[in-house]
Design an enzyme around this catalytic site. Structure first.
Site, mmCIF file in Angstrom:
data_model
loop_
_atom_site.group_PDB
_atom_site.id
_atom_site.type_symbol
_atom_site.label_atom_id
_atom_site.label_comp_id
_atom_site.label_asym_id
_atom_site.label_seq_id
_atom_site.Cartn_x
_atom_site.Cartn_y
_atom_site.Cartn_z
ATOM 1 N N LYS A 191 17.674 0.825 4.231
ATOM 2 C CA LYS A 191 17.693 0.131 5.530
ATOM 3 C C LYS A 191 18.142 -1.325 5.354
ATOM 4 C CE LYS A 191 15.734 3.875 7.161
ATOM 5 N NZ LYS A 191 16.037 4.895 8.044
HETATM 6 C C1 LIG Z 1 14.759 6.032 8.104
HETATM 7 C C2 LIG Z 1 14.376 6.569 9.436
HETATM 8 C C3 LIG Z 1 13.074 7.041 9.698
HETATM 9 C C4 LIG Z 1 12.032 7.198 8.632
HETATM 10 O O1 LIG Z 1 11.686 6.025 7.966
HETATM 11 P P1 LIG Z 1 10.731 6.076 6.679
HETATM 12 O O2 LIG Z 1 10.369 4.646 6.448
HETATM 13 O O3 LIG Z 1 11.514 6.673 5.547
HETATM 14 O O4 LIG Z 1 9.545 6.908 7.042
HETATM 15 C C5 LIG Z 1 12.773 7.430 10.983
HETATM 16 N N1 LIG Z 1 13.689 7.390 11.971
HETATM 17 C C6 LIG Z 1 14.955 6.978 11.752
HETATM 18 C C7 LIG Z 1 15.916 6.940 12.897
HETATM 19 C C8 LIG Z 1 15.334 6.564 10.465
HETATM 20 O O5 LIG Z 1 16.599 6.175 10.245
#
Ligand SMILES: *Cc1c(COP(=O)(O)O)cnc(C)c1O
Length: 389
Positions: A191
């Site tokens: 991210k």
């Molecule tokens: C990455 C992501 C998640 C999950 O995030 P985590 O921190 O890995 O639990 C949920 N929704 C979207 C749209 C994502 O891109």
């Protein structure tokens, strides 16, 4: 598998380094490695950045969202509306809480769930709607606010924004979390803001905040740091069922520097995305439409072929040339689990399913350099375009 002599381009590279090592070392020198001073510092940063009264750090988006649903008492018999085109976690947290995810289809141009899409799925059991700010663009939260206010027939419908990969987003002047009841972020490895694994919830209501704090830590009434406050042991009680979703300071130490510099780093992502959009503008690949009057977090760069049968051929051609690619995302109802769990959802969400079967994602991260991006563009034009003729 790669062609001999070909360049290698990673799908993603983080750009953390020695500057963060001393922040981590400072936590190592403290008595508790888990949730404490550093987490509070980051929560303060988030409250200020989003101008929202409460922020709660979590060890992932997934665990934070589960804590939020538990805090709201959403469970068996309840329905939560989620887009069919998103990462599976959006639906999974609803299922994990014992409630039913109800899938809504998305706009064929932006791939965002619209208020009108969600409105078709509202029933007397709808307790919440979870719009997703997909690929970096924000969903129409003003529209969702109006829908939630009018559709419940007097019963509260909670608006929980999946802002997992949309930290920097802005739409018509508002930020994630400002129009909903809460927004949840992810600090997962790929991210825009990352600590490997992590997440955060920003939210407005004081009572919801208190319940989220409990649901984040087994349902306990006090954090470990508070139990030992002032050098004395303080008793705790279990107030509700909770999960274990708190972030350790050891990981949180990676966040303050990234949040401080977030706005300075976005232009590089935007520049890379704009170059891709220019390069592919007249070609056969589809790209999500960019809305006017918004700031995209430019999290990932998905493209799609017209015929799903060509997707894996295209994806493999790019991959074999040494370029990291992924799929973001196969529609959630198109997974084996949800085909059984929600058998009607596959046919009911044709836009999401078709996009999920046709899309693949190209590398996009701030340290992707010119030479690497040119190689990606050239490879797509030389190896993928002829397949699509
Ligand atoms: C990455 C992501 C998640 C999950 O995030 P985590 O921190 O890995 O639990 C949920 N929704 C979207 C749209 C994502 O891109």
């Amino acid at each position: 598998m790669s062609v001999k002599g070909a360049m290698k381009v990673d799908f993603y590279r983080h750009d953390l380094g020695p500057a963060q090592a001393s922040d981590v070392a400072a936590v190592l020198a403290s008595p508790f490695l888990t949730t404490g001073r550093v987490c509070r510092e980051v929560e303060d940063q988030l409250r200020e950045y989003f101008s929202i009264p409460h922020a709660v750090l979590c060890n992932s988006w997934t665990n934070g969202a589960l804590a939020a649903l538990l805090a709201l008492g959403i469970g068996p018999g309840d329905e939560v509306i989620v887009p069919a085109q998103t990462f599976i976690a959006t639906a999974n947290v609803v299922t994990l809480a014992g409630a039913n995810p109800v899938f809504a289809d998305v706009d064929p141009e932006t791939l965002l769930m619209r208020p009108a899409d969600a409105a078709k799925r509202i029933t007397s059991r709808t307790r919440a709607i979870m719009p997703v700010h997909l690929y970096g663009q924000m969903a129409d939260m003003v529209g969702f606010q109006q829908l939630a206010a009018t559709a419940g027939g007097g019963a509260k419908i909670w608006l929980i924004e999946d802002a997992a990969h949309c930290f920097e987003g802005m739409r018509e002047g508002y930020l994630p979390g400002q129009k909903g009841d809460a927004a949840i972020f992810s600090f997962y490895a790929t991210k825009n803001v990352t600590c490997g694994e992590g997440g955060a919830i920003v939210l407005h209501d004081a009572d919801f905040h208190k319940k989220v704090l409990e649901a984040r830590l087994h349902g306990m009434s006090a954090l470990a740091v508070d139990r030992f406050a002032a050098g004395r042991y303080n008793h705790w009680d279990m107030m509700r069922l909770g999960t274990k979703a708190n972030l350790p300071d050891l990981l949180a130490a990676l966040l303050p520097g990234q949040i401080k510099t977030i706005k300075a780093r976005l232009p590089r992502r935007a520049e890379i995305a704009a170059r891709y959009r220019d390069a592919f503008a007249d070609g056969p690949l589809r790209m999500p439409k960019q809305l006017a009057g918004q700031v995209s977090a430019e999290h990932i760069f998905p493209v799609a072929v017209a015929d799903p049968a060509q997707r894996d051929v295209a994806l493999t051609a790019v991959n074999v040339a040494g370029i990291g690619v992924t799929v973001n995302y196969r529609a959630v109802p198109d997974t084996t689990f949800y085909k059984t769990h929600s058998p009607m959802a596959l046919e009911a969400n044709p836009v999401s399913v078709a996009w999920g079967r046709s899309t693949f994602t190209l590398p996009l991260f701030p340290s992707l350099n010119r030479v690497e991006q040119d190689y990606v563009i050239e490879t797509v034009k030389r190896q993928v375009y002829p397949i699509l003729d």
